[in-house]
Design an enzyme around this catalytic site. Sequence first.
Site, PDB file in Angstrom:
ATOM      1  N   ASP A 133      77.221 -59.362  33.371  1.00 45.28           N
ATOM      2  CA  ASP A 133      76.710 -58.098  33.285  1.00 45.28           C
ATOM      3  C   ASP A 133      76.274 -57.311  34.565  1.00 45.28           C
ATOM      4  O   ASP A 133      76.274 -58.202  35.609  1.00 45.28           O
ATOM      5  CB  ASP A 133      75.529 -58.499  32.307  1.00 45.28           C
ATOM      6  CG  ASP A 133      75.236 -57.033  31.511  1.00 45.28           C
ATOM      7  OD1 ASP A 133      75.487 -56.020  31.956  1.00 45.28           O
ATOM      8  OD2 ASP A 133      75.105 -57.281  30.265  1.00 45.28           O
ATOM      9  N   GLY A 159      78.110 -57.831  37.998  1.00 42.96           N
ATOM     10  CA  GLY A 159      79.108 -56.932  38.262  1.00 42.96           C
ATOM     11  C   GLY A 159      79.243 -55.780  37.205  1.00 42.96           C
ATOM     12  O   GLY A 159      78.375 -55.428  36.291  1.00 42.96           O
ATOM     13  N   ASP A 160      80.101 -54.780  37.339  1.00 44.43           N
ATOM     14  CA  ASP A 160      80.376 -53.640  36.216  1.00 44.43           C
ATOM     15  C   ASP A 160      81.643 -53.593  35.669  1.00 44.43           C
ATOM     16  O   ASP A 160      82.623 -53.433  36.413  1.00 44.43           O
ATOM     17  CB  ASP A 160      80.317 -52.366  37.230  1.00 44.43           C
ATOM     18  CG  ASP A 160      80.227 -50.961  36.522  1.00 44.43           C
ATOM     19  OD1 ASP A 160      80.494 -50.862  35.308  1.00 44.43           O
ATOM     20  OD2 ASP A 160      79.719 -50.110  37.094  1.00 44.43           O
ATOM     21  N   PHE A 161      81.490 -53.661  34.216  1.00 46.23           N
ATOM     22  CA  PHE A 161      82.745 -53.904  33.752  1.00 46.23           C
ATOM     23  C   PHE A 161      83.577 -52.640  33.689  1.00 46.23           C
ATOM     24  O   PHE A 161      84.823 -52.587  33.019  1.00 46.23           O
ATOM     25  CB  PHE A 161      82.602 -54.302  32.081  1.00 46.23           C
ATOM     26  CG  PHE A 161      81.491 -53.638  31.352  1.00 46.23           C
ATOM     27  CD1 PHE A 161      81.558 -52.264  31.228  1.00 46.23           C
ATOM     28  CD2 PHE A 161      80.591 -54.414  30.394  1.00 46.23           C
ATOM     29  CE1 PHE A 161      80.508 -51.729  30.516  1.00 46.23           C
ATOM     30  CE2 PHE A 161      79.604 -53.682  29.816  1.00 46.23           C
ATOM     31  CZ  PHE A 161      79.614 -52.298  29.799  1.00 46.23           C
ATOM     32  N   HIS A 179      80.635 -50.478  20.988  1.00 48.15           N
ATOM     33  CA  HIS A 179      79.928 -49.220  20.401  1.00 48.15           C
ATOM     34  C   HIS A 179      78.808 -48.315  21.193  1.00 48.15           C
ATOM     35  O   HIS A 179      78.464 -47.381  20.566  1.00 48.15           O
ATOM     36  CB  HIS A 179      79.144 -49.840  19.115  1.00 48.15           C
ATOM     37  CG  HIS A 179      77.745 -50.499  19.232  1.00 48.15           C
ATOM     38  ND1 HIS A 179      76.703 -50.634  18.679  1.00 48.15           N
ATOM     39  CD2 HIS A 179      77.403 -50.956  20.615  1.00 48.15           C
ATOM     40  CE1 HIS A 179      75.677 -51.328  19.140  1.00 48.15           C
ATOM     41  NE2 HIS A 179      76.029 -51.400  20.532  1.00 48.15           N
TER      42      HIS A 179
END
Length: 270
Positions: A133, A159-161, A179
């Site tokens: 995350d 990190g950044d997905f 969602h």
Amino acid sequence: MFAEQVGQRFALTELGEALKTGAPGSARAAILTVGSPWFAGAFDEIVYSLQTGRTAFEKAQGAPVFDYLGLHPDDASLFSETMIGFHGREPPAVAEAYDFSAFGTVVDVGGASGNLLAAILARHPGPRGILFDRPHVVVDAPALLAERRVQARVAIEAGDFFEKVPSGGDAYVLSHVIHDWSEEHCLTILGHVRKAMQPDGRLLLVEMVLPAGDTPHPGKVLDMVMLVLPGGQERTEEEYRQLLAKAGFRLTRAIPTSSDVSVLEAMQEA
């Protein structure tokens, strides 16, 4: 909240006890979050969302909700605790409903404090975990994982997905992630997962799958929250099937749990 005792002394009632820091259910964090100016202020602008389809939060605060939380670590920590309280029944229900024992590595994408991953590893002693995350979100994870005694089996990666996710996992769990986002953003996230996972790996979405029609469901209330705050939406099983197909996945089954969420299992299309 309080009961008067002898000598004009006062004590907490059972309801008052529930508002203490660390009480089961995280009611204190939930009240401080939902009643906060940053959260409640977005709902003051709900008509804007209904008229435009855009997020009222961004109109009220001038930034997307997750960017805002990245700049306000105290609010972010309370929000993470609130999510643990709101979804408290889900982690053990997911760990019980789905057999994770066959996997070597379970990657929890957007797993925040590690609440779900800890429940999975506690019930299934074989797999190891990767918690992934954003840096300001995983800051609370080491303490929770240590409390649940699974810290030795978890690697935490920040990190950044939207850029990439950890590679080589056997199962990729995304709990209440899809969602949050528009279809375009969802396809980006799912594309990174597809690129990172093993060819025979499993994608596992943990979400409130909406019943069709006007049947009441808590996910339909959450659907309004998604509209107002991050700009996402809840979906029916068929809508998830269509979304996954666009991302190159095939929905193999939807597994209900003893909580309000289901586990949507998918595999890569050949």
